[in-house]
Design an enzyme around this catalytic site. Structure first.
Site, PDB file in Angstrom:
ATOM      1  CB  ILE A  15      61.719  43.043  17.778  1.00 19.21           C
ATOM      2  CG1 ILE A  15      61.160  42.434  16.518  1.00 19.21           C
ATOM      3  CG2 ILE A  15      63.450  42.935  17.472  1.00 19.21           C
ATOM      4  CD1 ILE A  15      61.716  43.303  15.112  1.00 19.21           C
ATOM      5  CG  ASP A  36      55.499  48.684  25.792  1.00 23.47           C
ATOM      6  OD1 ASP A  36      54.185  48.917  25.138  1.00 23.47           O
ATOM      7  OD2 ASP A  36      56.110  47.946  24.859  1.00 23.47           O
ATOM      8  CB  ALA A  84      58.058  52.469  21.152  1.00 25.44           C
ATOM      9  CB  THR A 102      53.524  55.771  17.799  1.00 25.46           C
ATOM     10  OG1 THR A 102      52.649  55.873  18.794  1.00 25.46           O
ATOM     11  CG2 THR A 102      54.483  54.984  18.433  1.00 25.46           C
ATOM     12  CB  THR A 127      61.569  48.804   8.806  1.00 28.79           C
ATOM     13  OG1 THR A 127      61.226  48.070   7.759  1.00 28.79           O
ATOM     14  CG2 THR A 127      60.797  50.215   8.484  1.00 28.79           C
ATOM     15  CG  ASP A 128      63.300  45.373   4.793  1.00 32.19           C
ATOM     16  OD1 ASP A 128      62.279  45.604   5.299  1.00 32.19           O
ATOM     17  OD2 ASP A 128      63.468  44.146   4.193  1.00 32.19           O
ATOM     18  CD  GLU A 129      57.592  47.040   5.325  1.00 30.62           C
ATOM     19  OE1 GLU A 129      57.249  45.920   6.100  1.00 30.62           O
ATOM     20  OE2 GLU A 129      56.688  47.737   4.969  1.00 30.62           O
ATOM     21  CE1 TYR A 153      56.200  50.248  10.841  1.00 33.89           C
ATOM     22  CE2 TYR A 153      56.760  49.245   8.676  1.00 33.89           C
ATOM     23  CZ  TYR A 153      56.942  49.427   9.871  1.00 33.89           C
ATOM     24  OH  TYR A 153      58.121  48.725  10.594  1.00 33.89           O
ATOM     25  CE  LYS A 157      60.347  51.829  12.185  1.00 37.67           C
ATOM     26  NZ  LYS A 157      60.702  51.869  13.580  1.00 37.67           N
ATOM     27  N   PRO A 208      45.365  32.905   4.967  1.00 39.90           N
ATOM     28  CG  PRO A 208      44.933  35.156   6.213  1.00 39.90           C
ATOM     29  CD  PRO A 208      45.337  33.695   6.233  1.00 39.90           C
ATOM     30  CG  ASN A 252      54.321  36.654   1.193  1.00 38.96           C
ATOM     31  OD1 ASN A 252      55.437  36.696   1.514  1.00 38.96           O
ATOM     32  ND2 ASN A 252      53.649  37.775   0.383  1.00 38.96           N
ATOM     33  N   GLY A 278      48.972  48.830  -2.731  1.00 38.86           N
ATOM     34  CA  GLY A 278      50.543  49.319  -2.736  1.00 38.86           C
ATOM     35  C   GLY A 278      51.380  48.222  -2.345  1.00 38.86           C
ATOM     36  CG  HIS A 279      51.692  43.348  -1.169  1.00 35.41           C
ATOM     37  ND1 HIS A 279      51.189  42.342  -1.640  1.00 35.41           N
ATOM     38  CD2 HIS A 279      52.827  43.213  -0.659  1.00 35.41           C
ATOM     39  CE1 HIS A 279      51.701  41.298  -0.666  1.00 35.41           C
ATOM     40  NE2 HIS A 279      52.688  42.146  -0.171  1.00 35.41           N
TER      41      HIS A 279
END
Ligand code: NAD
Ligand code: DAU
Length: 339
Positions: A15, A36, A84, A102, A127-129, A153, A157, A208, A252, A278-279
């Site tokens: 992005i 970077d 980053a 990071t 992120t929306d996550e 992750y 965030k 996959p 998906n 944990g998906h």
């Protein structure tokens, strides 16, 4: 924007590089400094063509190292846009240490440098996550949805977003958080779903699909995200959060079938593999605030976006073949075992 210098971090990634190109192509009044670290995901080739341009400066360095950030800010920076990050959920499940360094420490170091320099805007690319899992088909993430991250992750965030919030409240840093849904488009590292599906299909390799393939993501073309970010930079209100999404939910399996249809490849390439631990089942963004307050609208529908993206990967085979024959192999060995 008028004659200003923008520090973009992570500008050699997916992005970030699309955003730097967007600024360089559309904002002659803007100079860009790109800080970077060039991790596996950072590729200076993504911005080939801008080297030597007096409006562009590349600095190799780590956002979690204050000396590197100071080097990038030498000469003055008016605004910071922080892309980053370690960005891949599956890698965070294998080892989360670098995600904290990071994504969390890096954001703290940048915030501290930003407040000392008195920058006029700090945009945190979130992120929306961080909102976690919508579960069933009902509901959308709004800016008021409580944070409930489920992967290392997304937890890193969320921590970064909260640090940004604290710097606005405590120090008055004019900071804004954006939270976007799943991006796709050119220059996306082929560990992520869409470029993985496209490049595997082009090579007649299995696609996959985790679990039952019915997890839902809300897709947005990276160009629409970049236009939204430019709008936030220009007109966003400090202290606010803006959710950005393409209102384009797909399972998906639907995404994989769209890719196969576009490339005229058989559905026999679909390969169901064990689920991600944990998906999260479903993400979906309510972008009403960014539409209403900033007048942004997405322009590319999913069919057009997939068509263009597939064409880009067909025309840029060398770009992804090089990646898929290098570091990526080692990651795949860790993820799926030898063979
Ligand atoms: P990416 O993995 O393609 O790129 C990340 C970039 O950051 C790379 O160039 C890498 O070299 C650089 N980087 C990593 N660690 C660094 C460090 N310590 N110091 C300096 N640079 C470092 O990621 P992306 O998909 O382009 O995501 C960019 C940002 O957008 C991330 O913050 C991510 O959380 C967020 N985001 C991504 C998506 C998506 O769908 N890809 C959606 C919403 C938000
Ligand atoms: O929602 C925004 C997030 O989107 C960003 O914050 C992340 O940086 C970005 O990586 C992305 O996270 P996801 O986990 O949603 O993206 P990914 O491409 O890894 O997976 C998308 C969906 O596809 C998810 O449900 C898992 C599934 N998947 C993924 C891969 C890599 C598969 O079924 N098979 C795969 O091989």
């Amino acid at each position: 924007m008028s004659d200003r210098t923008i520090l973009v971090t992570g500008g050699c990634g997916f992005i970030g590089s699309n955003f730097v190109r967007h600024l360089m192509d559309n904002r002659p009044d803007v100079r860009v400094v790109n800080l970077d670290k060039l991790t596996y995901a950072g590729n200076p080739e993504n911005l080939a063509g801008f080297e030597g341009d007096p409006r562009y400066r590349f600095v190799r360095g780590d956002v979690s190292e204050p000396a590197d950030v100071a080097r990038a800010m030498e000469g003055g920076v008016d605004e910071i846009v922080n892309f980053a990050a370690e960005s891949h959920v599956d890698r965070s499940i294998l080892d989360s240490r670098l995600f904290v360094k990071t994504n969390v420490v890096g954001t703290q170091v940048l915030l501290e440098a930003a407040r000392r320099a008195g920058v006029s805007r700090f945009i945190q690319i979130g992120t929306d996550e961080v909102y976690g899992d919508l579960g069933g088909p009902e509901g959308l993430f709004t800016e008021e949805t409580p944070l409930a991250p489920n992967s290392p992750y997304s937890a890193s965030k969320a921590a970064a977003d909260l640090l940004v919030r604290s710097y606005f409240r405590t120090y008055g840093l004019p900071a804004i958080v954006t939270r976007c849904s799943n991006n796709y488009g050119p220059f996306q590292y082929p560990e992520k779903l869409i470029p993985l599906l496209v490049t595997n299909a082009l090579d007649d390799r299995p696609l996959p699909i985790y679990g039952d393939g019915l997890n839902v993501r809300d897709w947005i073309h990276v160009e629409d995200h970049c236009r939204a970010l430019e709008t936030v930079l220009e007109r966003g209100r400090p202290g606010e959060t803006y959710n950005i999404g393409g209102s384009s939910e797909r399972t998906n399996l639907e995404v994989a079938r769209a890719v196969l249809a576009r490339l005229e490849k058989p559905e026999s390439l679909l390969s169901f593999v064990p689920d991600r631990p944990g998906h999260d089942r479903r993400y979906a963004i309510d972008p009403a605030k960014v539409r209403r307050e900033l007048g942004w609208e997405p322009r590319l529908d999913f069919a057009t976006g997939i068509d263009r993206t597939a064409r880009w990967y067909i025309e840029n085979r060398r770009w992804w073949e090089r990646i898929k024959s290098g570091e990526y192999r080692e990651y795949y060995r860790l993820q799926y075992g030898p063979g």
